[in-house]
Design an enzyme around this catalytic site. Structure first.
Site, mmCIF file in Angstrom:
data_model
loop_
_atom_site.group_PDB
_atom_site.id
_atom_site.type_symbol
_atom_site.label_atom_id
_atom_site.label_comp_id
_atom_site.label_asym_id
_atom_site.label_seq_id
_atom_site.Cartn_x
_atom_site.Cartn_y
_atom_site.Cartn_z
ATOM 1 N N THR A 14 10.884 -5.234 -3.072
ATOM 2 C CA THR A 14 9.543 -5.127 -2.488
ATOM 3 C C THR A 14 8.743 -3.994 -3.090
ATOM 4 O OG1 THR A 14 10.235 -6.046 -0.384
ATOM 5 C CG2 THR A 14 8.334 -4.606 -0.316
ATOM 6 N N SER A 56 16.090 -8.823 -4.220
ATOM 7 C CA SER A 56 17.525 -8.496 -4.169
ATOM 8 C C SER A 56 18.358 -9.596 -3.516
ATOM 9 C CB SER A 56 17.760 -7.136 -3.508
ATOM 10 O OG SER A 56 17.597 -7.201 -2.129
ATOM 11 N N THR A 87 15.531 -3.966 -0.640
ATOM 12 C CA THR A 87 16.282 -3.425 0.494
ATOM 13 C C THR A 87 17.315 -4.405 1.044
ATOM 14 O OG1 THR A 87 14.613 -4.174 2.076
ATOM 15 C CG2 THR A 87 14.379 -1.922 1.216
ATOM 16 N N ASP A 88 17.092 -5.717 0.819
ATOM 17 C CA ASP A 88 17.924 -6.698 1.523
ATOM 18 C C ASP A 88 19.412 -6.582 1.190
ATOM 19 O OD1 ASP A 88 15.672 -7.610 2.733
ATOM 20 O OD2 ASP A 88 15.428 -9.377 1.476
HETATM 21 N N1 ASP Z 1 13.292 -9.272 -0.173
HETATM 22 C C1 ASP Z 1 13.123 -7.919 -0.667
HETATM 23 C C2 ASP Z 1 14.310 -7.577 -1.572
HETATM 24 O O1 ASP Z 1 15.351 -7.301 -1.073
HETATM 25 C C3 ASP Z 1 13.026 -6.962 0.463
HETATM 26 C C4 ASP Z 1 12.793 -5.527 0.078
HETATM 27 O O2 ASP Z 1 12.917 -5.110 -1.039
HETATM 28 O O3 ASP Z 1 12.476 -4.744 1.011
HETATM 29 O O4 ASP Z 1 14.169 -7.604 -2.756
#
Ligand code: ASP
Length: 333
Positions: A14, A56, A87-88
């Site tokens: 993100t 991710s 973050t995922d």
């Molecule tokens: N869907 C995103 C990822 O994990 C979420 C994030 O980065 O906060 O790449």
């Protein structure tokens, strides 16, 4: 004084995303991210590389090996590393790097954001600044920095899907906080003089979360098609015995065929203790299952992939599983 030299490694997420027709897509490189925080030159000197640009959700064990290799190839040239990641699955990648790069005296810091860096309201810039503050410090090893918290790489878990306070440290205290750019340390992570790098993982590891009534056929299939099965059972741990097939016999057959089975809990805090109830005690007493105790499922997953990448010998697997790496398990310390 010479400012510390940090390598920033972009992988997507993100933090690097822009709004496309079908939602957020990682587009920005680490160079482009860095331009949003020009004042970082007050803290350190930064070089950038871009390994991939992935949400991710699409991160695979092969990417973990690539990240570890990128750190290994440039380890001598830098004082610390900042890895931007979605973050995922960041907690899985941070755990994996904790096994692939062991004992690092230099900081290897994961960060990301819940809102893209180009959005008016974003946590990206603060998380980046905090990550560079930690990467340019004397802290050591693999860590995750998010919303001011500094979490050990083997202890991180994403516990909020939307708000900035996205990560928690599970069954272990925070290493430090970053407040207004100042690092407040609680724990100095242990390290070796030189890191030990690994580059082999066995990704044939599966996870089964039990629900009441789940037929044990799912466990049998997963055991047949993988080298290890993690069973997230209930409470301190146990296997169901009625109406859903014979979990005990299914697990025994898997173990007899040379598979690794780890019992853990789906409860977030305080870990497993199979010996407490009859539903767990007989399993632990009579079968050579391993038990996660206070380890996170993310760390168990990555540790099994690392161990099974080095050996297939069940005795050796058990020994390595219970040997603490980066304070991932307290039960044996
Ligand atoms: N869907 C995103 C990822 O994990 C979420 C994030 O980065 O906060 O790449």
């Amino acid at each position: 004084m010479n400012k510390r030299k940090i390598l920033m490694i972009g992988t997507g997420g993100t933090i690097a995303s822009e709004l496309g027709e079908n939602g957020l897509v990682p587009e920005l490189t680490s160079d482009q991210l860095l331009r949003y925080i020009p004042d970082i030159s007050d803290i350190c000197r930064v070089d950038c590389i871009q390994l991939f640009s992935l949400d991710s959700t699409n991160i695979m064990p092969g990417h973990w090996v690539q990240i570890a290799r990128a750190v290994r190839e440039r380890y001598r040239d830098y004082d610390g590393f900042v890895i931007c990641h979605g973050t995922d699955t960041m907690a899985y990648t941070a755990a994996a790097l904790s096994y692939l790069v062991q004992g690092s005296p230099k900081p290897i810091v994961f960060t990301g954001a819940q809102k893209p860096i180009g959005f008016e309201t974003t946590d990206s810039k603060q998380n980046l600044r905090d990550a560079f503050t930690v990467a340019a410090s004397d802290m050591a090893g693999v860590m995750l920095v998010f919303n001011g918290k500094v979490i050990l790489g083997t202890r991180a878990r994403k516990t909020r899907s939307k708000s900035f306070e996205a990560f928690s440290s599970i069954n272990y205290p925070l290493l430090a906080m970053v407040q207004d750019g100042r690092l407040i340390r609680y724990i100095a992570p242990e390290h070796e003089e030189e890191p030990v790098f690994y580059d082999r993982l066995n990704h044939h590891v599966a996870l089964l979360k039990l629900i009441p009534g789940l037929d044990c056929g799912a466990a049998a299939w997963l055991l047949e098609n993988n080298d290890a099965l993690i069973i997230e059972s209930f409470g301190v741990g146990g296997l169901p015995a009625y109406e859903v097939g014979d979990y005990y016999e299914t697990v025994k057959a898997g173990l007899d065929a040379g598979k690794t089975v780890v019992m853990t809990t789906q409860v977030e805090n305080e870990g497993s203790d199979l010996s407490v109830y009859h539903v767990g005690a007989a399993v632990k007493r009579d079968l050579p299952v391993l038990e996660a105790y206070d380890m996170t499922t993310e760390a168990v997953t990555a540790k099994l992939m690392w161990i099974l990448g080095q050996t297939g010998d069940p005795k050796q697997v058990a020994k390595m599983f219970y040997a603490p790496v980066a304070n991932d398990i307290l039960a044996f310390q």
